[in-house]
Design an enzyme around this catalytic site. Structure first.
Site, PDB file in Angstrom:
ATOM      1  N   LYS A 130      89.661  40.611  78.515  1.00  0.00           N
ATOM      2  CA  LYS A 130      90.664  40.044  79.055  1.00  0.00           C
ATOM      3  C   LYS A 130      90.612  39.179  79.959  1.00  0.00           C
ATOM      4  CE  LYS A 130      94.425  43.824  77.401  1.00  0.00           C
ATOM      5  NZ  LYS A 130      93.292  44.850  76.930  1.00  0.00           N
ATOM      6  N   ARG A 131      89.495  38.551  79.349  1.00  0.00           N
ATOM      7  CA  ARG A 131      89.036  37.754  80.630  1.00  0.00           C
ATOM      8  C   ARG A 131      89.776  35.774  80.882  1.00  0.00           C
ATOM      9  NH1 ARG A 131      86.595  41.846  81.734  1.00  0.00           N
ATOM     10  NH2 ARG A 131      84.296  41.765  81.892  1.00  0.00           N
TER      11      ARG A 131
END
Lengths: 310, 310
Positions: free
Chosen positions: A104-105
């Site tokens: 979830k960058r």
């Protein structure tokens, strides 16, 4: 061959849309793994995580198209955990599985490019794109989950690297947690925030479609919101969907069917705890228990494949 | 002593609100660091990143309250880069700097807890809270930047760990990039999305305020949107603001003044490239150049401190 083609072909080859989530946690490791941890140090636990995840890969590699290591649990061990994450990604990719790193960058501009360069593209994907495997990403996975809060220009660097390395991203659209709607369900000019993100995903796929009509920009849509899953499947016809929330979080097979296209492809359904810690589930504890935890993983994977085929 | 008190005291002690962003990039390293890289391998580059960042820490440790390592650039090197990130965080914390890890992390439920456990709390912060330093986070920093897209229940695990370890988080509210408004500026029932996030941040701080009225839940608000910075300072009176976008991204000293409270505290202003790669700026290249890059870092930091004091 693009990421979307690769994942759909892997679905066809294995006859499965199951994605096995690799979420190692100290307290839930089966006894044979946990008991072999010689000291309560990050290095020792990291070695246990690597062994645990690689043994899972050995069990499931012919049964499912992909695995999804959850970065957070590896990061929880500090730098030693990240060394383990790298080993696990590479082992799974070498075993022929498609690897979706769940990180979830995202960030802005050139920093987003750094994340894209870090996590997008395995030697297999780069080779499938006709490129030099030496240009694969240092972590060695195929795809990454990405947050959309920073807007369109934060996603574009990922799209560029997807094009170069036949990689994929999965943009968070509608997450599976109870409070996901806090921002995602806000109504803005007659459209929810999650729908705005879905429309952006569709725009980014334009001009990037494979022969089956799929592009490299996938989407995360939780199994716990079946109505939105129907809406979002229709809103993003060109996206591979990554559907978390099946099993332990409450999503059922009938709920996730809407994620698949008419040929039973176009989506992967993730289960983490329900598979990797199957030795502790009451259905399997008696038969297999901790000692035969790998057999519990196999049985739970087969069970999930069956449920999703039905 | 809480995180907000620690950061405000560090501002007073150093007479500076500058946050030095540690964003190492291969191509921009000064020649003495770059030329010492013996082979084009992740390990060799990671060692260079560690040396570069630790030398910056040596220069700025008495001049500024905090540093902000950008995880993406370390992750770009693969696992070796994360080992470097761990070394840099620890070195900076041991030097007495407050360390804000810029990872823009988040996930749901117990996965968010894993990120919080990973990144929140240095030995100094845990000690300041009266806790056992052995319970500090494995990365060893004080605070983490966090994305709000997954909603309130994804932030609560971070708040809990903040309470336990006198740590802090900085929630992305209004980012500095040109496209940040794509989601953040959407109007929902008369309120922007970024304002919804700001209100959530204020709610989470309630009951957690120090003697100066600040809580552990900070916010990221870009210097590139001066009007919104004024609005958001007023909307989040209890939050330490982390303000990126100064310098290279175009934010000016007059723009960021609005982030500070009447006593000149309550916010830190980040500059990354403008400080760490000051040897390449035309103002400093002639005087210092690559050979004296540390002196360029010192001069650029002093210059920024002066601009912000004026």
């Amino acid at each position: 061959m693009t990421f979307s083609t690769r994942i759909n072909e892997a679905i066809t080859r294995t006859g499965s849309v199951t994605c096995v989530g690799l979420d190692p946690r100290k307290a839930q490791l089966p006894a044979p793994i946990r008991d072999a941890v010689s000291s309560d140090t990050p290095d020792a636990w990291a070695a246990a995580y690597t062994q645990f995840c690689c043994e899972i890969v050995d069990v499931v590699k012919e049964m499912v198209p992909c695995v999804k290591p959850q970065a957070a649990f590896f990061e929880q061990l500090g730098p030693a955990g990240m060394v383990s994450l790298g080993q696990v990604i590479r082992y799974a990719a070498d075993a022929g599985l498609i690897v979706i790193t769940d990180g979830k960058r995202n960030d802005i501009g050139s920093t987003a490019t750094a994340y894209a360069d870090a996590y997008l593209g395995s030697t297999a994907s780069v080779a499938a794109a006709g490129g030099d495997p030496a240009t694969a990403s240092p972590w060695g996975g195929d795809a990454l989950t990405v947050s959309p809060y920073l807007g369109r220009d934060s996603l574009e660097p990922f799209v560029e690297v997807c094009d170069q390395r036949a990689a994929g991203i999965f943009v968070l659209v509608k997450t599976s947690n109870p409070g996901g709607g806090y921002l995602q369900d806000l109504q803005c000019d007659g459209r929810t925030v999650y729908r705005s993100v879905a429309d952006l995903v569709s725009e980014l796929n334009a001009g990037r479609l494979d022969a089956d009509g799929y592009g490299p920009i996938g989407a995360v849509v939780g199994a716990t919101y079946p109505e939105q899953l129907v809406e979002l499947r229709a809103a993003m016809p060109h996206s591979i969907l990554l559907v978390p929330g099946f099993g332990a979080q409450g999503g059922a097979a009938k709920d996730v069917k809407a994620a698949l296209d008419a040929s039973g492809r176009g989506a992967v359904i993730n289960s983490s705890r329900g598979i990797i810690f199957a030795h502790a589930r009451k259905e399997f504890a008696g038969t297999f228990g901790d000692a035969r935890w790998q057999d519990a993983v196999r049985a739970a994977t087969a069970e999930m494949n069956e449920q999703l085929r039905a």
